[in-house]
Design an enzyme around this catalytic site. Structure first.
Site, PDB file in Angstrom:
ATOM      1  N   HIS A   1       3.240   6.778  -7.020  1.00 14.14           N
ATOM      2  CA  HIS A   1       2.507   7.974  -7.444  1.00 14.14           C
ATOM      3  C   HIS A   1       3.424   9.202  -7.416  1.00 14.14           C
ATOM      4  O   HIS A   1       3.382  10.056  -8.311  1.00 14.14           O
ATOM      5  CB  HIS A   1       1.303   8.164  -6.522  1.00 14.14           C
ATOM      6  CG  HIS A   1       0.242   9.055  -7.065  1.00 14.14           C
ATOM      7  ND1 HIS A   1      -0.833   9.451  -6.305  1.00 14.14           N
ATOM      8  CD2 HIS A   1       0.068   9.643  -8.276  1.00 14.14           C
ATOM      9  CE1 HIS A   1      -1.620  10.234  -7.032  1.00 14.14           C
ATOM     10  NE2 HIS A   1      -1.086  10.367  -8.227  1.00 14.14           N
TER      11      HIS A   1
ATOM     12  N   HIS B   1       0.833  -1.209   0.000  1.00 10.13           N
ATOM     13  CA  HIS B   1       0.000   0.000   0.000  1.00 10.13           C
ATOM     14  C   HIS B   1       0.865   1.256   0.000  1.00 10.13           C
ATOM     15  O   HIS B   1       0.696   2.140  -0.859  1.00 10.13           O
ATOM     16  CB  HIS B   1      -0.912  -0.009   1.230  1.00 10.13           C
ATOM     17  CG  HIS B   1      -1.763   1.215   1.363  1.00 10.13           C
ATOM     18  ND1 HIS B   1      -3.104   1.232   1.065  1.00 10.13           N
ATOM     19  CD2 HIS B   1      -1.467   2.485   1.756  1.00 10.13           C
ATOM     20  CE1 HIS B   1      -3.587   2.447   1.256  1.00 10.13           C
ATOM     21  NE2 HIS B   1      -2.614   3.228   1.688  1.00 10.13           N
ATOM     22  N   GLU B   2       1.771   1.358   0.960  1.00  9.63           N
ATOM     23  CA  GLU B   2       2.565   2.577   1.075  1.00  9.63           C
ATOM     24  C   GLU B   2       3.469   2.770  -0.141  1.00  9.63           C
ATOM     25  O   GLU B   2       3.721   3.906  -0.559  1.00  9.63           O
ATOM     26  CB  GLU B   2       3.385   2.571   2.366  1.00  9.63           C
ATOM     27  CG  GLU B   2       2.547   2.583   3.637  1.00  9.63           C
ATOM     28  CD  GLU B   2       1.519   3.693   3.669  1.00  9.63           C
ATOM     29  OE1 GLU B   2       1.760   4.760   3.078  1.00  9.63           O
ATOM     30  OE2 GLU B   2       0.450   3.496   4.278  1.00  9.63           O
TER      31      GLU B   2
ATOM     32  N   HIS C   1       1.753   4.648  -2.889  1.00  3.37           N
ATOM     33  CA  HIS C   1       1.916   6.105  -2.782  1.00  3.37           C
ATOM     34  C   HIS C   1       3.264   6.527  -3.345  1.00  3.37           C
ATOM     35  O   HIS C   1       3.379   7.556  -4.029  1.00  3.37           O
ATOM     36  CB  HIS C   1       1.836   6.535  -1.319  1.00  3.37           C
ATOM     37  CG  HIS C   1       0.467   6.530  -0.735  1.00  3.37           C
ATOM     38  ND1 HIS C   1      -0.580   7.253  -1.265  1.00  3.37           N
ATOM     39  CD2 HIS C   1      -0.044   5.899   0.363  1.00  3.37           C
ATOM     40  CE1 HIS C   1      -1.666   7.068  -0.528  1.00  3.37           C
ATOM     41  NE2 HIS C   1      -1.363   6.255   0.461  1.00  3.37           N
TER      42      HIS C   1
END
Length: 704
Positions: free
Chosen positions: A499, A492-493, A496
């Site tokens: 992105h 998940h992290e 980011h």
């Protein structure tokens, strides 16, 4: 879940101070770092450097803005909008590092600076956003934007900046501007204070155990961690069960003694409601009142209506309607799960009704009974470094063609921190990536991503990104073994990170993760899907001692159990998100208002009031909305689940994990930041608007 502070408006950039402006000593913030990627020179930075650098940064920024606002030349895109983007280099440099340290490696000194500077920074922001001369220039360019020959990104910058100034009160009367500024400064002070109180409350609220019999069920590693925590707090011959930021605590899954579970659960939910110096309820009531007053001054019915103006959802009604459509399926699933747990309790003759502190313990046993799956069986196959490098990094390499090289030469702020350089497929440099994964007393709870340096082609800067988590630190010489939830958190992290990593914007305020909240969690939740993709999973799920792949029988158990407890997971998330929205729909609060009663009424209103499924965060320790950037925005985690799951369906329809799909997603989604309308951006890539059905399917909310 990450805790990301997404603030409105332009990042804080200022021109370098002149030599005559510099203090007599050599403050490392007063010049750009000479390290690769302008990485922070942590070997040179001391805590005493922050305050003078922030003070000078504020002064220089205001001087820069004053020069932009009062220049004689007619307003143009370059001398107004672009000039704002290029202002604030010093303040940006110091605040990107200070903010990271205040969250991940704080101290009494840093906390004091934070509380001292927060209202000053809020006042500075108001001095910019409420500057009439500056807004007049912005407005003239905005009104003539259709006659200008500009790039699509430049036009987007005009639209976003102008809207931001409007939403910040640029058109208010002088008296209302003054009142708004006072409210903003008080809110900044209280939000900072809330964060500090909450960290103290979690530390003080940890459960100390003197009788080892009370810890029956914990593994040797868990017992060792509890003893080590007690020693660090000066508690001899005791065990300390430290609190994580969520309502439920991981150790509740293992503790056999019901009285210990109840004590730990109650320590968690009451951590900031003890009527002592760490109680946060007075602060949140005042913050809720301030936010209602801010919204009223700005012409909105409530804070939520104001906060959603620049989000994908647009209105509280749209966000609420979206969540309320999920409630029946989530609650029905949770009730079925509760019935299975109660049947197990009754079958064992334990003779009590399921309570919130029982759920994790008995749910784990239901899972073992249904799927014969035990965390102790799977953790040896998930050593942290292996999951990161052979799982998270490997998936990114296959999809996006990037590679990773450790950089031991880059200074770090704590011995637990590691640094990697990320290179593109052709070997060209992309970014630096820092990892800080282990729990510390001076670190905020949860997991998050942030930037030490932002990407901007105009400024010539590349991203310097960090991921922070709170995994249990192993004993010296032992590997950190992760749970499946921890594995998903890593993916998940890093979503980011991707992105921010692929950002390709001219202007920093549109770059990377500088998007609305209900889009920013999309890439991270999308990246979670690669954790259990068979080829990726097989590459990293290997026993830390033997190197053997996880046996097929165990893999199949994980697959079968993948939707287990999803009713609980979704209901606790919905309860928190709806609670957030109700706080920010208030038109006023009273100092004597009963916070617990408000919570209960809110949960009743939306029919998510299951006593054995408490909200993921209760009001008094809801850092996201009172100390972070998610006020009236916690629904974004649900909204972006819809986007992420719909997007993963698109990948499957187009061939799954392929370089072509990865390249397309990178260039059309991950690299675009906020440079285009995000709804159109998604539809142009997907070919249609996102559907909710994949979310219901992947999140286990359809009938079995």
């Amino acid at each position: 879940m990450p805790i990301m502070v997404i603030r409105r408006g332009n990042p804080l950039y200022v021109q370098e101070p002149s030599m005559t402006q510099q203090p007599r000593y050599q403050n490392p913030f007063f010049q750009a770092s000479t390290l690769p990627y302008q990485a922070p020179p942590f070997n040179l930075i001391s805590e005493e450097d922050y305050n003078p650098a922030i003070e000078e940064g504020i002064r220089a920024y205001l001087a820069e803005v004053d020069a932009i606002a009062n220049q004689v030349a007619p307003p143009t895109f370059e001398n107004t909008y672009a000039a704002l983007e290029q202002s604030g280099l010093l303040l940006k440099r110091v605040m990107s590092i200070f903010g990271a340290m205040a969250s991940a490696n704080t101290s009494d000194t840093l906390r004091g600076i934070d509380e001292h500077q927060s209202p000053k920074l809020a006042a500075m922001n108001d001095a910019i956003k409420l500057n009439s001369a500056l807004f007049n220039r912005l407005q003239k360019v905005y009104e003539g934007r259709n006659e200008l020959s500009l790039s699509a990104e430049s036009r987007r910058l005009i639209d976003i900046t102008y809207q931001n100034f409007l939403l910040s009160g640029a058109q208010l009367s002088p008296a209302d501007k003054q009142q708004l500024s006072l409210l903003n400064q008080e809110a900044a002070t209280l939000s900072t204070r809330f964060t500090h109180l909450l960290l103290d409350a979690a530390g003080q609220g940890a459960l100390a155990i003197t009788d080892p019999a009370m810890l029956e069920g914990l593994t040797a590693a868990e017992l060792a961690a509890a003893r080590r925590a007690a020693d660090e707090h000066g508690l001899q011959n005791q065990w300390l069960l430290v609190l994580q930021n969520t309502t439920q605590q991981p150790l509740l899954q293992s503790l056999s003694r019901r009285d210990t579970r109840e004590a730990l659960f109650k320590a968690s939910i009451s951590r900031a409601e003890k009527g002592d110096e760490h109680d946060t309820r007075r602060i949140i009531l005042r913050l809720a009142q301030i936010r209602a007053e801010q919204a009223r001054l700005l012409g909105f019915a409530d804070y939520a209506s104001w906060a959603l103006q620049d989000q994908m959802a647009k209105t509280p009604a749209a966000a609420l309607d979206f969540m309320r459509k999920i409630v029946p399926a989530a609650k029905a699933r949770a009730r079925r799960e509760a019935a299975d747990i109660q049947a197990l309790i009754d079958g064992q003759g334990d003779g009590f009704e399921l309570a919130a502190w029982d759920w994790q313990f008995y749910a784990d046993r239901v899972r073992k009974n249904k799927y014969d799956l035990n965390d102790a069986e799977i953790k040896p196959y998930f050593p942290l470094n292996q999951v990161l490098e052979q799982g998270v990094f490997h998936a990114a390499s296959l999809l996006y063609g990037i590679s990773f090289t450790p950089r031991a030469d880059i200074p770090v702020y704590h011995p637990d921190v590691k640094v990697y350089e990320i290179l593109d497929q052709d070997g060209s440099p992309l970014a630096l990536f820092y990892t800080d994964y282990f729990q510390r007393d001076n670190k905020g709870g949860g997991a998050w991503m942030g930037n030490f340096a932002d990407q901007s082609t105009r400024l010539g800067t590349r991203p310097v990104i960090y991921n922070v988590a709170n995994f249990s630190k192993p004993a010296d010489g032992e590997p950190a073994l992760l749970s499946w939830d921890d594995v998903v958190t890593l993916f998940h992290e890093f979503g980011h990170t991707l992105h921010g990593l692929f950002a390709d914007q001219e202007f920093p305020s549109l770059s990377g993760t500088a998007t609305p909240r209900d889009f920013v969690e999309f890439p991270s939740q999308f990246n979670e899907h690669w954790a259990d993709e068979p080829s990726i999973f097989a590459h990293y799920a290997r026993h830390y001692q033997t190197g053997e792949s996880m046996p097929d029988v165990l893999v199949k158990k994980i697959e079968k159990a993948s939707r287990f407890n999803k009713g609980y997971d979704m209901t606790e998330l919905l309860a928190a998100a709806l609670l957030d929205m109700h706080w920010h729909a208030l038109e006023e609060t009273r100092p004597d208002m009963d916070v617990a009663a408000f919570e209960a009424a809110s949960l009743d209103r939306d029919n998510v009031n299951l006593p054995y499924v408490p909200p993921r965060y209760r009001s008094s320790y809801f850092q996201h909305i009172w100390g972070g950037g998610y006020a009236a925005g916690y629904y974004a985690y649900l909204w972006t689940q819809m986007l992420a799951d719909d997007a993963f369906d698109a990948f499957k329809e187009r061939g799954g994990l392929t370089e072509e799909n990865g390249r397309d997603f990178r260039h059309r989604i991950l690299s675009r930041g906020n440079s285009q309308d995000l709804e159109k951006l998604y539809v142009n890539w997907r070919g249609k608007i996102p559907a909710i059905e994949p979310m219901l399917n992947y999140r286990g909310l359809k009938d079995d």
